[in-house]
Write a protein that holds these residues in place. Structure first.
Motif, mmCIF file in Angstrom:
data_model
loop_
_atom_site.group_PDB
_atom_site.id
_atom_site.type_symbol
_atom_site.label_atom_id
_atom_site.label_comp_id
_atom_site.label_asym_id
_atom_site.label_seq_id
_atom_site.Cartn_x
_atom_site.Cartn_y
_atom_site.Cartn_z
ATOM 1 N N UNK A 49 52.926 7.118 3.085
ATOM 2 C CA UNK A 49 52.952 7.689 4.440
ATOM 3 C C UNK A 49 53.329 6.650 5.491
ATOM 4 N N UNK A 50 52.904 5.407 5.279
ATOM 5 C CA UNK A 50 53.254 4.348 6.237
ATOM 6 C C UNK A 50 54.755 4.088 6.241
ATOM 7 N N UNK A 51 55.375 4.140 5.091
ATOM 8 C CA UNK A 51 56.828 3.960 5.014
ATOM 9 C C UNK A 51 57.546 5.122 5.695
ATOM 10 N N UNK A 52 57.021 6.340 5.512
ATOM 11 C CA UNK A 52 57.609 7.496 6.199
ATOM 12 C C UNK A 52 57.497 7.335 7.707
ATOM 13 N N UNK A 53 56.369 6.765 8.149
ATOM 14 C CA UNK A 53 56.164 6.570 9.591
ATOM 15 C C UNK A 53 57.189 5.583 10.167
ATOM 16 N N UNK A 54 57.329 4.419 9.539
ATOM 17 C CA UNK A 54 58.226 3.410 10.112
ATOM 18 C C UNK A 54 59.685 3.853 10.033
ATOM 19 N N UNK A 55 60.049 4.598 8.977
ATOM 20 C CA UNK A 55 61.434 5.044 8.856
ATOM 21 C C UNK A 55 61.782 6.130 9.873
ATOM 22 N N UNK A 249 52.696 -6.396 16.610
ATOM 23 C CA UNK A 249 52.226 -5.367 17.531
ATOM 24 C C UNK A 249 51.435 -4.278 16.796
ATOM 25 N N UNK A 250 51.949 -3.840 15.645
ATOM 26 C CA UNK A 250 51.266 -2.787 14.892
ATOM 27 C C UNK A 250 49.954 -3.292 14.279
ATOM 28 N N UNK A 251 49.932 -4.547 13.884
ATOM 29 C CA UNK A 251 48.740 -5.092 13.239
ATOM 30 C C UNK A 251 47.670 -5.479 14.258
ATOM 31 N N UNK A 252 48.065 -6.261 15.257
ATOM 32 C CA UNK A 252 47.091 -6.865 16.166
ATOM 33 C C UNK A 252 46.795 -6.001 17.386
ATOM 34 N N UNK A 253 47.807 -5.365 17.957
ATOM 35 C CA UNK A 253 47.626 -4.625 19.206
ATOM 36 C C UNK A 253 47.254 -3.169 18.941
ATOM 37 N N UNK A 254 48.057 -2.486 18.136
ATOM 38 C CA UNK A 254 47.818 -1.067 17.862
ATOM 39 C C UNK A 254 46.668 -0.876 16.876
ATOM 40 N N UNK A 255 46.509 -1.827 15.959
ATOM 41 C CA UNK A 255 45.424 -1.738 14.989
ATOM 42 C C UNK A 255 45.731 -0.847 13.805
ATOM 43 N N UNK A 256 46.988 -0.862 13.347
ATOM 44 C CA UNK A 256 47.376 -0.084 12.148
ATOM 45 C C UNK A 256 47.946 -1.054 11.110
ATOM 46 N N UNK A 257 47.080 -1.747 10.369
ATOM 47 C CA UNK A 257 47.548 -2.759 9.419
ATOM 48 C C UNK A 257 48.435 -2.190 8.316
ATOM 49 N N UNK A 258 48.191 -0.931 7.919
ATOM 50 C CA UNK A 258 49.012 -0.330 6.882
ATOM 51 C C UNK A 258 50.462 -0.208 7.310
ATOM 52 N N UNK A 259 50.680 0.231 8.538
ATOM 53 C CA UNK A 259 52.037 0.342 9.084
ATOM 54 C C UNK A 259 52.676 -1.041 9.183
ATOM 55 N N UNK A 260 51.900 -2.021 9.644
ATOM 56 C CA UNK A 260 52.406 -3.390 9.767
ATOM 57 C C UNK A 260 52.827 -3.947 8.409
ATOM 58 N N UNK A 263 56.096 -2.414 7.189
ATOM 59 C CA UNK A 263 57.229 -3.087 7.841
ATOM 60 C C UNK A 263 57.447 -4.476 7.259
ATOM 61 N N UNK A 264 56.349 -5.147 6.883
ATOM 62 C CA UNK A 264 56.452 -6.472 6.274
ATOM 63 C C UNK A 264 57.173 -6.408 4.938
ATOM 64 N N UNK A 265 56.842 -5.425 4.129
ATOM 65 C CA UNK A 265 57.490 -5.266 2.822
ATOM 66 C C UNK A 265 58.984 -4.987 2.991
ATOM 67 N N UNK A 266 59.327 -4.129 3.936
ATOM 68 C CA UNK A 266 60.741 -3.814 4.194
ATOM 69 C C UNK A 266 61.485 -5.059 4.659
ATOM 70 N N UNK A 267 60.866 -5.831 5.565
ATOM 71 C CA UNK A 267 61.490 -7.064 6.042
ATOM 72 C C UNK A 267 61.667 -8.062 4.905
ATOM 73 N N UNK A 268 60.662 -8.174 4.036
ATOM 74 C CA UNK A 268 60.749 -9.067 2.878
ATOM 75 C C UNK A 268 61.933 -8.691 1.983
#
Length: 288
Positions: A49-55, A249-260, A263-268
């Motif tokens: 679901x997190x991948x669906x969100x970022x895409x 921003x997603x990890x520290x500010x918004x507080x959604x580590x799964x989404x962050x 995005x990290x996996x996609x960037x990697x």
């Protein structure tokens, strides 16, 4: 032989443990977290679901677009300028150590500190850059507060900050070129341009491959420059958002580590793919 192999593994064991703890485990942990949602202390499995969100998130695609454009523009320009400056210092300047130290100083200086200085240089009202542009009757844009100039501002700053490391590495590579090559070239009446393209550049291919790899990886991980130039923000309307800034921003500010982490996996994977293509290209060039 078996006894030597056992001793070799024992010597490698501390390094393998450290690599596993600080490199391999974080990658695996990031992938697992990308499949979970919720706060950091109460994560629950939610699949992809997190991948669906970022895409489907326009901000994510903007950050990826900005990151790719930054890498495609800043890395080649910075390398080209670095080669010219390194060759100029190597061939024309007597006190090379002084210039090497001068160029290397920005590399050992905090990016945040340099960014604060550049924030004043880029200021649209009283910045030094616009002051110089106005002297030559050139357009003086608002580098910091104009969303259309945010990416250009990061690129200029990125080119300047990457010169230090590139020039020092290239100077070391230039010193390792056998001077007999140039002596023989002089005997045959080769010009300076011919010596540069026929001797210097082919000898620099391994070093350029290393610098290209390091610069591309650094470009895709750009964050501190954005934070410093735009005072902790990603420009007006997130116009300067990059992939790592999006993750922060997603990890520290918004507080959604799964989404962050998604995005990290996609960037990697993007960095892995681009680095693979770059290495293949440089091997092909080096083999010619």
């Amino acid at each position: 032989m078996k006894q030597n192999q056992t001793k070799a593994w024992l010597f490698l064991l501390p390094t393998l443990i450290l690599v596993t703890l600080f490199s391999i485990y974080p990658i695996l942990r990031a992938f697992l977290m990308s499949l979970q949602s919720g706060s950091l202390i109460s994560l629950q499995w939610t699949g992809f679901s997190n991948y669906q969100y970022i895409f489907h998130d326009p901000e994510f695609w903007l950050s990826i677009k900005n990151t790719i454009l930054y890498a495609l523009i800043s890395v080649p320009i910075a390398l080209a300028i670095s080669i010219m400056l390194a060759w100029l210092i190597f061939s024309k300047v007597k006190h090379q150590s002084f210039f090497e130290t001068t160029f290397f100083m920005p590399y050992v200086t905090s990016t945040i500190a340099i960014g604060i200085v550049f924030r004043y240089i880029f200021n649209g009202d009283y910045g030094m850059l616009n002051f110089i542009l106005r002297i030559f009757h050139l357009p003086a844009p608002n580098w910091i507060d104009d969303p259309s100039m945010s990416l250009a501002t990061i690129i200029i700053f990125g080119i300047w900050t990457s010169l230090a490391f590139n020039i020092v590495i290239l100077m070391g590579a230039l010193r390792n070129i056998d001077p007999n090559y140039y002596t023989i070239a002089d005997m045959y009446g080769a010009s300076g341009t011919q010596k540069f393209w026929r001797i210097t550049m082919p000898q620099l291919v391994p070093t350029l491959a290393f610098l290209l790899t390091m610069n591309i990886i650094a470009a895709f991980k750009i964050y501190t420059s954005v934070y410093a130039l735009f005072n902790g923000q990603a420009g007006v309307g997130n116009s300067a958002s990059t992939a790592v800034f999006y993750i922060y921003n997603k990890f520290q500010i918004v507080g959604t580590p799964g989404v962050a982490m998604a995005a990290t996996v996609v960037l990697f994977l993007i960095i892995l793919f681009v680095t693979f293509l770059q290495r293949k290209m440089m091997k092909k060039i080096g083999g010619q």
